[in-house]
Structure formats: structure tokens, C-alpha cells
Design an enzyme around this catalytic site. Structure first.
Site, mmCIF file in Angstrom:
data_model
loop_
_atom_site.group_PDB
_atom_site.id
_atom_site.type_symbol
_atom_site.label_atom_id
_atom_site.label_comp_id
_atom_site.label_asym_id
_atom_site.label_seq_id
_atom_site.Cartn_x
_atom_site.Cartn_y
_atom_site.Cartn_z
ATOM 1 N N ARG A 86 0.832 -1.211 0.000
ATOM 2 C CA ARG A 86 0.000 0.000 0.000
ATOM 3 C C ARG A 86 0.864 1.258 0.000
ATOM 4 O O ARG A 86 0.512 2.273 0.587
ATOM 5 C CB ARG A 86 -0.927 0.010 1.199
ATOM 6 C CG ARG A 86 -0.216 -0.127 2.532
ATOM 7 C CD ARG A 86 -1.132 0.292 3.642
ATOM 8 N NE ARG A 86 -0.521 0.010 4.934
ATOM 9 C CZ ARG A 86 -1.073 0.360 6.073
ATOM 10 N NH1 ARG A 86 -2.216 0.993 6.074
ATOM 11 N NH2 ARG A 86 -0.480 0.078 7.218
ATOM 12 N N ASP A 118 -6.372 -3.889 1.060
ATOM 13 C CA ASP A 118 -7.046 -2.917 0.191
ATOM 14 C C ASP A 118 -6.113 -1.807 -0.292
ATOM 15 O O ASP A 118 -6.525 -0.944 -1.066
ATOM 16 C CB ASP A 118 -8.262 -2.314 0.913
ATOM 17 C CG ASP A 118 -7.873 -1.550 2.179
ATOM 18 O OD1 ASP A 118 -6.658 -1.499 2.506
ATOM 19 O OD2 ASP A 118 -8.769 -1.004 2.846
ATOM 20 N N GLY A 119 -4.872 -1.814 0.190
ATOM 21 C CA GLY A 119 -3.913 -0.803 -0.249
ATOM 22 C C GLY A 119 -4.115 0.569 0.374
ATOM 23 O O GLY A 119 -3.427 1.523 0.026
ATOM 24 N N ARG A 176 15.593 -2.604 3.506
ATOM 25 C CA ARG A 176 15.296 -3.296 4.760
ATOM 26 C C ARG A 176 16.086 -4.589 4.827
ATOM 27 O O ARG A 176 16.563 -5.089 3.794
ATOM 28 C CB ARG A 176 13.798 -3.662 4.789
ATOM 29 C CG ARG A 176 12.868 -2.500 4.542
ATOM 30 C CD ARG A 176 11.572 -2.963 3.880
ATOM 31 N NE ARG A 176 10.767 -1.827 3.434
ATOM 32 C CZ ARG A 176 9.796 -1.255 4.136
ATOM 33 N NH1 ARG A 176 9.465 -1.749 5.300
ATOM 34 N NH2 ARG A 176 9.148 -0.210 3.679
ATOM 35 N N ASP A 245 11.210 -7.091 7.925
ATOM 36 C CA ASP A 245 10.852 -6.128 6.878
ATOM 37 C C ASP A 245 10.673 -4.729 7.459
ATOM 38 O O ASP A 245 10.547 -3.762 6.707
ATOM 39 C CB ASP A 245 9.571 -6.557 6.139
ATOM 40 C CG ASP A 245 8.425 -6.859 7.088
ATOM 41 O OD1 ASP A 245 8.599 -7.712 7.969
ATOM 42 O OD2 ASP A 245 7.365 -6.219 6.954
ATOM 43 N N ASN A 246 10.679 -4.613 8.774
ATOM 44 C CA ASN A 246 10.555 -3.302 9.405
ATOM 45 C C ASN A 246 11.867 -2.873 10.053
ATOM 46 O O ASN A 246 11.867 -2.027 10.939
ATOM 47 C CB ASN A 246 9.438 -3.318 10.450
ATOM 48 C CG ASN A 246 8.062 -3.443 9.809
ATOM 49 O OD1 ASN A 246 7.901 -3.126 8.636
ATOM 50 N ND2 ASN A 246 7.092 -3.904 10.562
ATOM 51 N N ASP A 255 8.361 2.321 9.849
ATOM 52 C CA ASP A 255 7.062 1.635 9.908
ATOM 53 C C ASP A 255 6.441 1.668 11.301
ATOM 54 O O ASP A 255 6.439 0.684 12.042
ATOM 55 C CB ASP A 255 7.172 0.188 9.386
ATOM 56 C CG ASP A 255 7.045 0.157 7.866
ATOM 57 O OD1 ASP A 255 6.938 1.246 7.270
ATOM 58 O OD2 ASP A 255 7.051 -0.924 7.289
#
Ligand code: AMP
Ligand code: MG
Length: 468
Positions: A86, A118-119, A176, A245-246, A255
Site C-alpha cells: 500500500r 485494500d492498499g 530493509r 521487513d521493518n 514503519d
């Protein structure tokens, strides 16, 4: 109006992204614009440009939006493909001082990495990232920065219907640990090398000529992350989702999801509603630091040495040093918080013993009031252990300790009840509490009484939510 883009990531790392356009926000309305940051970055723009560009309604000239690919361990389980589900990277901008930053939109629509999502993003969580990241910046913590939040005019469906928003954020990069894992999991050594070389060129150009640049790069990331987590710990900050990933290669906090600042000191504090095991609890963060960096080290093995056994030995050597390096960084943070001059062998133990004595007491105010016994005592229900600790500390401090304490320890942090009140009002259309809170946390060393006090007892244990 000036905003000039470069696209080194897209040029250098084909295969590490997909080109995809943000959704067009139907009726963009600027909720907050970080004019100071824009000026620092050399961006000159009108509010109309900001609302349009930072919502995805129109693209600024020169933008070339992409969704970045990455993998990641989420709560310990590996997903070989996550990626920006997103978010859209518009490109890189060069600040007048020569520094390069990513400019990214978050909440700007679906991408091929969206999976079931839903992005989109709602107003409250995007304003939350704005508040906390700007608060962290004011506290001197390396962090991505918030440039703007724009309401899109769309409805976003979570448990209820919520107003939608896009956050424009600025980062030293969005590389990352999970970006390395993406190529590593595919066994793509050429791409991995290209990524490592790109990362070194972008964040550690001095290392390009090192005897073993990839090992030196691992060392540099370890140092940055150890320093970062030590700063979080000093502030009672709990990230909440320290998935690989964060974790940014740059050493910036990235994030902001279910993050929050601890009030009463309790090492097991968890805020995130989905962290049932307490994996990312306050006191676990230094352990997760080591765990995540081990995942980075694994990806670098093929680059560190042609002989895999030797590469593993070299990497392990670095991994075994993390606990000590973190402890050194933390001791430095605590020396500053305790107003200690110089270094003494007993300093870490002095800090450890304070933590034992201050269980349950407000983290932020205990440090802030350390040099003022009359103000300190009311923070405690049980003061006996502190009575024993204080003379030891006093024996280690010299003249001017009150000033050093006031300079090192914030009076104002983004307190959970204040953040929630500001976000609830903003969701209902009233931005005034948000702006008042933002003004207070941008000056964390100024004693702004209304923002200093812990949550009233009725506030209960704070819970923050992911999937925001
Ligand atoms: P985060 O928890 O924000 O670090 O996100 C973890 C992953 O989930 C990333 O790949 C995100 O892009 C993705 N993600 C989070 N929220 C959404 C959403 N509403 N729609 C699509 N992808 C999402
Ligand atoms: Mg993330």
C-alpha cells in the site's frame, strides 16, 4: 514549486520493484504539512500542490512511482514475498546539503504486493505515524520523517467505516533486512550483490574500498541498529512489530504501526493487540535486534567469502559481538540519562539497579525528576529501593547534574492517552488537539504540564492495532 527527483534504486536494481501508479484520491484535503522538513529538503510548494501530490491525486513532475519488493520474517515466520502492498515510492530527492532521501506515499492504493489488503490507510494511523515519527525526530532518534498527511475523501473499511488518508514520508532509504532476504530466498546471488553494492554506495560509501566490504557493511548495520535500539530503550519506546521487513539498513526507525511509549516501567510491556507471545515486548527488543541481524548476516554469506565455512565463521564472529556492542551503546545512553560525566566500570550496574528499583514508576518522569527527590517520590508506591539507590548515584554525579538530567531526559513524550484523544478528534474532523499535541512533542525538553502527566487510571492498559 520545486521538487526534483532521481531514481537510483529503480535504475540500479531491476527486479527489486514493480512500476505501479498510486490511486487518484477523489477529494484530497491537506491535514498537516511539515513545512520545516520541506524547507530542509529544499522543497518549495503550495498547499494545493501538497494536497494533490502527497495524496496521489496528481504526480509531481519527475516522479516515477514504484512498489518495492521485499521479504521478511513476521513474528518469526518467513514470507518470501511481502513488498509495498500500500505504498508507492515516488523517487529520491536530494536535499540542499547533498543528502539523498526517498519520498514515499503510504496508503496510496493496491499494488501487485497487496495480497488480500485494500492498499489503503485511515486518517488516524497515518496521523499516528506523523506524530510519533516527528516526536522521535525531536528526541534525536534516527527515524523516517513525516512530510504530510492528506485526507483522500474516500471511506476505508476496517471494523467500521473510516476516513481514508495518505502519508507522505521521507527516509534515508527504504532498504530493509527484508530486501536482502527477498533475493537471498530466491538464490539470486547477482541481484543480492547488486543490492549490497547499492546499499554500500548509498549508506556506507567509505566501505566500498574495505578489504571485505560486505563484512564491513554488516558491521556498519550492526552498529547503527545497536545504537538505535539503545536509544529506543532509553526512551521507553516499543516499536511493536520488529519484523525483519521493518528493520532499515539505514538505522532509521521505520514503519510506525502499533508502537507506543511505555509509561510505568515494566520490562514485559507489550501494546500490540496481535503480539500474544510478547515477542516484541520492551525488554525483548535488544534480543530481537540480534535475531534480525542474524537474518541479515545469513543473506550476506555468499558475498562475504567464497569459502562458505569461512564466511559463516566471519559472520558468526560479528553476530556474537552484537550483545556486547548493544550493551556498550545502552550504557552510553544510560550514562547520559543519569547525568554521569566520563565512564566508570560500575555505570552499567548502577543503571541496572535503578531499573530494579523503579519497577512500576513512570519511565519518563522518573528520569526527568531524578535530581529532585520531592518531585520523584510521588511517582513511586514503594520508595525503599530508591532510597538505597539514590546515594550511590549521587556519589557518582558532580556539579550541574540537574542541568544534565534536564538536557538528556524529555519532559514530554507522545503519551498514549494524548495520542488517542488527538486521533479520535481528528477522525471526527477536529485537528486542533493533534496540532496542540504535535507542538508539545516537537519541544520534548520543555515542561508543558498538560502533556507531561501519565494517563489517568481510567485509561486502562493501552492496546495498539496492526493492519491499520
Ligand atoms: P506493516 O505491518 O505495515 O509493516 O506491513 C506488512 C506488510 O503488509 C507489507 O507488505 C505491507 O505493504 C502490507 N500491508 C499492510 N497493510 C496493508 C493494506 N491495507 N493493503 C495492502 N497491503 C498492506
Ligand atoms: Mg512494514
Amino acid at each position: 514549486m520545486t521538487l526534483t527527483f532521481d531514481h537510483t534504486y529503480a535504475r540500479n536494481l531491476p527486479g527489486a520493484y514493480l512500476r505501479v501508479t498510486p490511486d487518484v484520491a477523489p477529494t484530497p484535503r491537506l491535514l498537516v504539512l511539515n513545512r520545516t522538513l520541506a524547507a530542509d529538503l529544499g522543497i518549495v510548494l503550495s498547499d494545493i500542490d501538497a494536497a494533490s501530490w502527497f495524496s496521489g491525486a496528481t504526480l509531481p513532475p519527475g516522479a516515477d512511482p514504484i512498489a518495492q519488493a521485499y521479504a521478511g520474517h513476521q513474528f518469526g515466520g518467513f514470507s518470501p514475498q511481502l513488498g509495498d502492498g500500500r505504498a508507492h515510492l515516488l523517487g529520491e530527492i536530494l536535499a540542499p546539503d547533498g543528502r539523498r532521501f526517498d519520498l514515499q506515499l503510504k496508503g496510496s492504493g493496491r499494488t501487485p504486493f497487496s495480497r488480500g489488503g485494500d492498499g489503503k490507510a485511515a486518517v488516524a494511523p497515518m496521523l499516528r505515524e506523523y506524530l510519533i515519527s516527528e516526536g522521535m525526530a525531536a528526541l534525536g532518534v534516527p527515524t523516517t520523517r513525516a512530510l504530510a498527511v492528506v485526507a483522500t475523501g474516500e471511506t476505508v473499511w476496517r471494523e467500521t467505516a473510516l476516513p481514508g488518508a495518505v502519508l507522505a514520508r521521507v527516509a534515508a532509504s527504504h532498504l530493509r533486512v527484508g530486501t536482502f532476504q527477498f533475493f537471498s530466498a530466491r538464490g539470486d546471488k547477482a541481484q543480492l550483490k547488486a543490492l549490497a553494492d547499492y546499499s554500500i554506495a548509498r549508506h556506507d560509501p567509505d566501505l566500498a574500498g574495505a578489504e571485505n566490504p560486505y563484512l564491513a557493511f554488516l558491521d556498519a548495520v550492526i552498529d547503527r541498529q545497536a545504537d538505535l535500539i539503545a536509544r529506543w530503550m532509553g526512551l521507553g519506546f516499543i516499536h511493536g512489530v520488529m519484523n525483519t521487513d521493518n528493520m532499515a539498513i539505514s538505522g532509521e526507525t521505520i514503519d510506525y504501526g502499533p508502537c507506543a511509549f511505555m509509561e510505568g516501567y515494566a520490562p514485559g510491556t507489550v501494546f500490540s493487540s496481535i503480539d500474544h507471545q510478547g515477542r516484541y515486548a520492551y525488554a525483548n527488543q535488544p534480543l530481537i535486534l540480534g535475531w534480525n541481524l542474524a537474518r541479515l548476516a545469513e543473506t550476506l554469506i555468499p558475498l562475504i567469502d567464497r569459502d562458505p565455512d569461512r564466511a559463516v565463521d566471519l559472520a558468526n564472529d560479528r553476530l556474537h559481538s552484537i550483545a556486547g556492542r548493544y550493551r556498550t551503546a545502552w550504557t552510553g545512553v544510560m550514562r547520559r540519562k543519569l547525568g554521569l560525566l566520563g565512564a566508570d566500570a560500575g555505570d552499567a550496574a548502577l543503571a541496572d539497579d535503578l531499573l530494579t528499583a523503579m519497577q512500576g514508576a513512570d519511565w519518563t518522569l522518573t528520569f526527568r525528576r531524578l535530581a529532585d527527590p520531592a518531585a520523584l517520590r510521588p511517582l513511586f508506591t514503594e520508595f525503599t529501593a530508591m532510597e538505597a539507590w539514590l546515594p550511590r548515584w549521587q556519589a557518582r554525579t558532580g556539579d550541574g547534574v540537574s542541568t544534565r538530567i534536564a538536557e538528556a531526559n524529555p519532559a514530554v513524550i507522545p503519551r498514549n492517552h494524548k495520542v488517542e484523544a488527538a486521533l479520535t478528534a481528528a477522525t471526527a474532523g477536529d485537528m486542533a488537539p493533534f496540532h496542540a499535541l504535535l507542538a508539545a512533542i516537537q519541544h520534548p525538553f520543555v515542561e508543558t504540564e498538560a502533556y507531561m502527566l501519565p494517563a489517568p487510571t481510567g485509561f486502562g492498559p493501552h492496546v495498539t492495532y496492526c493492519g491499520t
